[in-house]
Design a protein around this motif. Structure first.
Motif, mmCIF file in Angstrom:
data_model
loop_
_atom_site.group_PDB
_atom_site.id
_atom_site.type_symbol
_atom_site.label_atom_id
_atom_site.label_comp_id
_atom_site.label_asym_id
_atom_site.label_seq_id
_atom_site.Cartn_x
_atom_site.Cartn_y
_atom_site.Cartn_z
ATOM 1 N N MET A 284 7.365 9.407 -0.374
ATOM 2 C CA MET A 284 7.716 8.015 -0.634
ATOM 3 C C MET A 284 7.426 7.239 0.645
ATOM 4 O O MET A 284 7.731 7.685 1.744
ATOM 5 C CB MET A 284 9.192 7.879 -0.987
ATOM 6 C CG MET A 284 9.670 6.437 -1.130
ATOM 7 S SD MET A 284 11.458 6.350 -1.399
ATOM 8 C CE MET A 284 11.696 4.572 -1.505
ATOM 9 N N GLY A 285 6.821 6.075 0.494
ATOM 10 C CA GLY A 285 6.513 5.267 1.667
ATOM 11 C C GLY A 285 5.554 4.155 1.291
ATOM 12 O O GLY A 285 4.957 4.164 0.223
ATOM 13 N N ALA A 286 5.417 3.187 2.180
ATOM 14 C CA ALA A 286 4.526 2.068 1.920
ATOM 15 C C ALA A 286 4.259 1.318 3.209
ATOM 16 O O ALA A 286 5.060 1.345 4.143
ATOM 17 C CB ALA A 286 5.114 1.124 0.882
ATOM 18 N N SER A 287 3.127 0.640 3.258
ATOM 19 C CA SER A 287 2.830 -0.259 4.368
ATOM 20 C C SER A 287 2.666 -1.671 3.806
ATOM 21 O O SER A 287 2.746 -1.882 2.592
ATOM 22 C CB SER A 287 1.541 0.168 5.078
ATOM 23 O OG SER A 287 0.426 -0.016 4.224
ATOM 24 N N ASN A 288 2.422 -2.611 4.698
ATOM 25 C CA ASN A 288 2.272 -4.024 4.327
ATOM 26 C C ASN A 288 3.554 -4.582 3.726
ATOM 27 O O ASN A 288 3.517 -5.537 2.947
ATOM 28 C CB ASN A 288 1.117 -4.232 3.335
ATOM 29 C CG ASN A 288 -0.218 -3.872 3.922
ATOM 30 O OD1 ASN A 288 -0.347 -3.747 5.134
ATOM 31 N ND2 ASN A 288 -1.215 -3.700 3.079
ATOM 32 N N ALA B 66 0.841 -1.191 0.000
ATOM 33 C CA ALA B 66 0.000 0.000 0.000
ATOM 34 C C ALA B 66 0.880 1.247 0.000
ATOM 35 O O ALA B 66 1.440 1.608 1.040
ATOM 36 C CB ALA B 66 -0.911 0.001 1.223
ATOM 37 N N PRO B 67 1.047 1.919 -1.135
ATOM 38 C CA PRO B 67 1.894 3.112 -1.200
ATOM 39 C C PRO B 67 1.344 4.250 -0.348
ATOM 40 O O PRO B 67 0.134 4.390 -0.163
ATOM 41 C CB PRO B 67 1.862 3.482 -2.694
ATOM 42 C CG PRO B 67 1.436 2.237 -3.399
ATOM 43 C CD PRO B 67 0.506 1.546 -2.451
ATOM 44 N N PRO C 57 9.629 9.284 -5.529
ATOM 45 C CA PRO C 57 8.309 9.832 -5.189
ATOM 46 C C PRO C 57 7.199 8.997 -5.819
ATOM 47 O O PRO C 57 7.301 8.575 -6.976
ATOM 48 C CB PRO C 57 8.345 11.237 -5.800
ATOM 49 C CG PRO C 57 9.777 11.518 -6.103
ATOM 50 C CD PRO C 57 10.428 10.204 -6.348
ATOM 51 N N ILE C 58 6.134 8.765 -5.059
ATOM 52 C CA ILE C 58 5.016 7.989 -5.585
ATOM 53 C C ILE C 58 3.696 8.735 -5.512
ATOM 54 O O ILE C 58 2.716 8.317 -6.123
ATOM 55 C CB ILE C 58 4.883 6.651 -4.838
ATOM 56 C CG1 ILE C 58 4.816 6.880 -3.327
ATOM 57 C CG2 ILE C 58 5.997 5.707 -5.190
ATOM 58 C CD1 ILE C 58 4.574 5.628 -2.523
#
Length: 434
Positions: A329-333, A18-19, A313-314
């Motif tokens: 920029m980042g994500a979970s899971n 998940a972004p 960057p997303i």
């Protein structure tokens, strides 16, 4: 072979990455970042972290937030995601005033220009509508309060926006289509009149945005998995121009990073006057700037703002009043990621409204942490805390995962008959009969 690859990716959990997302208040009053189930908001006027409250009677987000959006005037904010909740917040108090429950996971959300309606799309491709505040009295909204107004049946909606004049609602999907629908005066009865289709992308459409001339006429921008940004006369469904970014991005990447599925457009963000378009690209550590001539109806490459190698960057957002371009920029899971380690990284680019970036002799720069508005207080609130010594390691791991996340999420999956039947038996989104 394709079925096996997809099924292995699904089992590994990589497809569920998940972004992180970023959204900026249109008047520059606040900025919000979502990562996993966390919604982090910083008040730019007061210079303080926002404490969220909930008067809707509904629960908090318990799974990844997939969409966030401010209303056109900034009065309302909506968040939605994999927990099948759509939450509506008032931005003066940052209190949740309404919680809507969807039958399926939510992929995108939008607020009508007059602030009267919330629209959201589920994983089946249906667009639902709810009147803001209709639940009232501190009672939680249920799925009976939402009305299906139209759909891209069996195709996931990737982006949804209201036109600047509020007359149309535009939806894009993973099957290469952009649909322009007349938003009716009585939308609870359904939106049945299609104005046009904008067809031309050869892969999934990942993002759309509107851009306007000073006299008020507006155009549509879109980006997709085919590494193109396109300019549309959306009312007539006419493609005006296409900018292929693959070659320019490829010049700055390693040879093994230039596969088509790694150069999808992640997000686009135009300036308020429409003269510039910022483009985030999968695998690319920076932002590409396009010149947008709305009179000549042309898109052209302008320049690149590069960032450190581990920062891709997303999600992009612009605060027009302050002229800032927010990137995240980042994500979970992610594998082995605990809830307390939901890290994001922010970079902010100044002068995103007054033409300085378009100047041929100006070298765009990213604000260093000490130059960021409200400095460490803002960064700590929106990025989350992390041991600096571990930061590069975590970001490198995140970078590798994000390179393939969009492709796995948006490219239509193919399953064997056996796997398809297994998935049907395991569904948890079937409507419960009362």
């Amino acid at each position: 072979m394709e079925d096996t690859a997809v099924e292995e990716a699904e089992v590994s959990g990589a497809a569920e990455l998940a972004p992180a997302l970023v959204a900026a208040h249109p008047l520059g009053r606040s900025v919000a970042v979502a990562v996993g189930p966390e919604l982090r908001v910083f008040d730019l006027k007061a210079g303080s972290v926002v404490s969220l409250s909930d008067d809707s009677g509904g629960g908090s987000h318990s799974d990844a937030i997939r969409a966030i959006s401010f209303s056109a005037n900034g009065v309302l904010f909506a968040s939605a995601g994999d927990d099948k909740l759509v939450k509506v917040w008032r931005t003066d108090s940052w209190c949740c005033i309404q919680t809507i429950t969807s039958e399926k996971r939510v992929s995108t959300v939008a607020i009508s220009n007059d602030g009267m309606y919330i629209t959201f799309a589920d994983k089946f491709g249906l667009i639902w509508l709810v009147t803001v505040g209709q639940s009232g009295g501190g009672q939680e909204s249920t799925d009976n309060n939402s009305v299906s107004i139209f759909g891209h049946y069996c195709s996931i909606i990737t982006s949804m926006k209201f036109s600047p004049d509020g007359l149309f609602i535009v939806t894009a999907d993973r099957d290469f289509k952009i649909r322009v629908t007349l938003f009716p005066k009585k939308p609870l009865r359904g939106a049945h009149e299609i104005q046009s289709f904008c067809l031309g992308h050869t892969e999934f459409v990942s993002c759309i945005a509107f851009t306007c001339l000073s006299e008020g006429s507006s155009f549509l921008l879109s980006g997709g998995g085919d590494s193109t940004v396109r300019l549309w006369d959306y009312i007539n469904g006419c493609l005006l121009d296409t900018c292929q970014v693959r070659d320019k991005a490829g010049e700055l990447l390693e040879p093994n990073e230039t596969e088509d599925n790694n150069l999808a457009i992640a997000d686009i963000c135009p300036t308020n006057d429409g003269s510039l378009v910022a483009v985030a690209i999968q695998s690319f550590n920076g932002i590409m700037l396009l010149a947008c001539d709305l009179v000549a109806k042309k898109l052209s490459f302008l320049k690149v703002i590069t960032m450190e190698k581990c920062y891709i960057p997303i999600s992009l957002a612009s605060s027009f009043s302050a002229g800032l371009l927010w990137t995240v920029m980042g994500a979970s899971n992610m594998p082995n990621q605990a809830g307390s380690q939901l890290l994001t990284r922010l970079h902010i680019i100044p002068h995103f409204k007054n033409g300085i970036l378009a100047s041929s002799d100006h070298v765009p720069t990213v604000l260093v942490d000490s130059e960021v508005p409200h400095g460490e207080k803002l960064l700590l609130a929106l990025q989350g805390s992390l041991d600096i010594a571990k930061q590069d390691e975590v970001l490198a791991s995140m970078q590798a995962a994000l390179k393939v996340s969009m492709h796995k999420m948006l490219v239509k999956k193919h399953y064997s008959e056996e796997r398809r039947e297994h998935r049907k038996r395991g569904r948890n989104d079937k409507k419960i009969k009362k």
